[in-house]
Design a protein around this motif. Structure first.
Motif: not given
Length: 144
Positions: A120-135
């Protein structure tokens, strides 16, 4: 907290720096520990993602569940918003946070495994953080 960054392109090193040290006061392991405790005890937890002027996450802070209020959409905030009260010895602030900058992974089962919470935390980090560094970037939290 151990994690893996997946995908290609984007600012992988910037994402890694943020995940290793999300703010001057805490490591991600500290924040993850507090977040998972909130998820087990309260059914969800909050991480405030603070962007820079370009919309790239600059810092992240765990917000205790008791200090955040969820507000439904209204004329000023059509997507809804969160409100938190920040207090220190010399400063107090009532802060409004738009939904795109607040991670709120939920876990309604207090008996959830470490792996379920990590997912659940992985999904949230991907959506809110990682995708802002690279789609194409993703973050996978590895259960302890």
């Amino acid at each position: 907290m151990k994690y893996e960054i997946g995908g290609s392109g984007g600012d992988v090193e910037g994402l890694r720096r943020l995940l290793d040290r999300p703010n001057a006061d805490h490591t991600m392991a500290d924040s993850y520990s507090r977040l998972t405790a909130d998820m087990r005890e309260c059914g969800g937890g909050f991480i405030w993602v603070v962007p820079d002027a370009r919309g790239i996450p600059l810092e992240m802070y765990h917000i205790p569940v008791a200090e955040a209020t969820i507000h439904v959409p209204d004329a000023d905030y059509p997507e809804g918003h969160y409100r938190i009260w920040l207090s220190s010895r010399d400063r107090h602030a009532n802060v409004v946070i738009e939904p795109e900058w607040m991670m709120y992974p939920r876990c309604p089962d207090p008996a959830a495994s470490d792996a379920e919470i990590a997912d659940r935390v992985s999904a949230a980090l991907t959506k809110h953080v990682a995708r802002r560094f690279g789609e194409n970037l993703t973050v996978t939290v590895l259960p302890s």
